[in-house]
Design a protein around this motif. Sequence first.
Motif, PDB file in Angstrom:
ATOM      1  N   THR A  43       0.839  -1.210   0.000  1.00 38.02           N
ATOM      2  CA  THR A  43       0.000   0.000   0.000  1.00 38.02           C
ATOM      3  C   THR A  43       0.867   1.251   0.000  1.00 38.02           C
ATOM      4  N   SER A  94       2.424   1.657  -3.382  1.00 39.34           N
ATOM      5  CA  SER A  94       1.406   2.101  -4.339  1.00 39.34           C
ATOM      6  C   SER A  94       1.131   3.593  -4.183  1.00 39.34           C
ATOM      7  N   ILE A 123       3.202   4.030  -7.494  1.00 35.85           N
ATOM      8  CA  ILE A 123       2.279   3.475  -8.493  1.00 35.85           C
ATOM      9  C   ILE A 123       1.097   4.402  -8.751  1.00 35.85           C
ATOM     10  N   LEU A 124       0.537   5.014  -7.713  1.00 36.50           N
ATOM     11  CA  LEU A 124      -0.564   5.948  -7.937  1.00 36.50           C
ATOM     12  C   LEU A 124      -0.141   7.147  -8.793  1.00 36.50           C
ATOM     13  N   SER A 158       0.064   5.902 -12.382  1.00 40.20           N
ATOM     14  CA  SER A 158      -1.258   5.751 -12.987  1.00 40.20           C
ATOM     15  C   SER A 158      -1.861   7.104 -13.326  1.00 40.20           C
ATOM     16  N   SER A 198       8.056   4.206 -13.901  1.00 36.86           N
ATOM     17  CA  SER A 198       7.931   2.780 -14.211  1.00 36.86           C
ATOM     18  C   SER A 198       9.134   2.005 -13.686  1.00 36.86           C
ATOM     19  N   SER A 256       9.031   1.905  -9.896  1.00 41.41           N
ATOM     20  CA  SER A 256       8.018   0.945  -9.439  1.00 41.41           C
ATOM     21  C   SER A 256       8.535  -0.476  -9.560  1.00 41.41           C
ATOM     22  N   PHE A 300      -8.729   4.992 -12.540  1.00 42.06           N
ATOM     23  CA  PHE A 300      -7.464   5.306 -11.886  1.00 42.06           C
ATOM     24  C   PHE A 300      -7.098   4.231 -10.871  1.00 42.06           C
ATOM     25  N   LEU A 301      -8.048   3.823 -10.055  1.00 37.61           N
ATOM     26  CA  LEU A 301      -7.799   2.779  -9.058  1.00 37.61           C
ATOM     27  C   LEU A 301      -7.561   1.426  -9.709  1.00 37.61           C
ATOM     28  N   SER A 304      -4.060   1.319 -11.140  1.00 36.22           N
ATOM     29  CA  SER A 304      -3.060   1.210 -10.076  1.00 36.22           C
ATOM     30  C   SER A 304      -2.953  -0.223  -9.567  1.00 36.22           C
ATOM     31  N   ILE A 343      -1.217  -2.400 -12.249  1.00 35.44           N
ATOM     32  CA  ILE A 343       0.239  -2.204 -12.299  1.00 35.44           C
ATOM     33  C   ILE A 343       0.914  -2.954 -11.154  1.00 35.44           C
ATOM     34  N   LEU A 344       0.371  -2.804  -9.948  1.00 35.56           N
ATOM     35  CA  LEU A 344       0.917  -3.527  -8.789  1.00 35.56           C
ATOM     36  C   LEU A 344       0.869  -5.022  -9.017  1.00 35.56           C
TER      37      LEU A 344
END
Length: 331
Positions: free
Chosen positions: A32, A35, A39-40, A43, A106, A109, A271-272, A275, A278-279
């Motif tokens: 979390t 992210s 990551i957020l 995104s 990227s 991450s 958006f969520l 994210s 990607i995770l």
Amino acid sequence: MDQEQEQMQFLGFFGIFKETFKIISTYKEIFTKISLSIILPLSFIFLAHIEVSEYLFGKILDNEDIRDQTPQNTRKYSTLSDLISSEWTYFWVFKVAYFIFFLVLSLLSTSAIVYTIACIYTSKHITFKKVMSVVPKVWKRLMVTFVWNFIIFFVFNLLALVVFACWVAWVDFTNTGVLILIVLAIVYVVLFIYISVVWHLASVISVLEDDYGIQSMLKSRELIKGKTGVSMAIFCFLNICFITIQVGFESHVVIGKHSLVVRTIYAILFFLLLSVLILFGLTVQTIIYFICKSFRHENIDKSLLANHLEVYLGDYLPLKSKDVQLQNFDI
């Protein structure tokens, strides 16, 4: 990871997803934090880029339509031409800036997730602060690997263009010619996916072993043998999900006719979803690395890998491949 190393090789398509869900849910606190910090923003930049690009390109098209209806050699025509030139400049500057920020985030991450999964695998105590201190020391190696992947894709697409040009020059649009084109298209897509999968695995190798750049690409090509099919299937599935999110965002947010409130809700939803995807994708590619190692009976010594991960906290000294894969083991 609760899977024994020698048993990981038997994980299939759904088994890999199950293991990924289990890892993320078990260590949700650290994931979390990663992210929220990396990551957020990644995104957000991607989706914002779609919105801004559509807006800038739309303005250019509108002004070009007006210019086409304006008599040449007039002040208005000249003003519109200058305006369009400036807008194209802004458009491409924005594209370049977006690409740089997106690429950096990227790589960061990827570094964070691969390092975290490796620490989990070796049962090392992992904190968000430790992850963020390691990331800047790893992403440069990933950049070299990315550059080599870019070169490979450039040559690959150049060769594909040459083949297509030969098809146009020598083959007519007959039934046989169309069939040949379909076969060539299928070969192109399969090779494109294969190179992409090799690159993703090479990114993990660049973090966990001493090889990076073209060496990690070559090593990835050998390592993935035997698990190529499932890796390509997972890559296709994740990219279908990615394309679905992108198309959905463009349809309901960028060019959607909904009210501002509805578009905002859709924007937050996509958006969520992006994210989480990607995770999930970065975690999957790291797990596939350990699965490929297990499948090839390359036993990873957890203590040495743990020492290697600890080195990142000091002066960077890459771990030799022979230290990561000490020996082969028989089942």
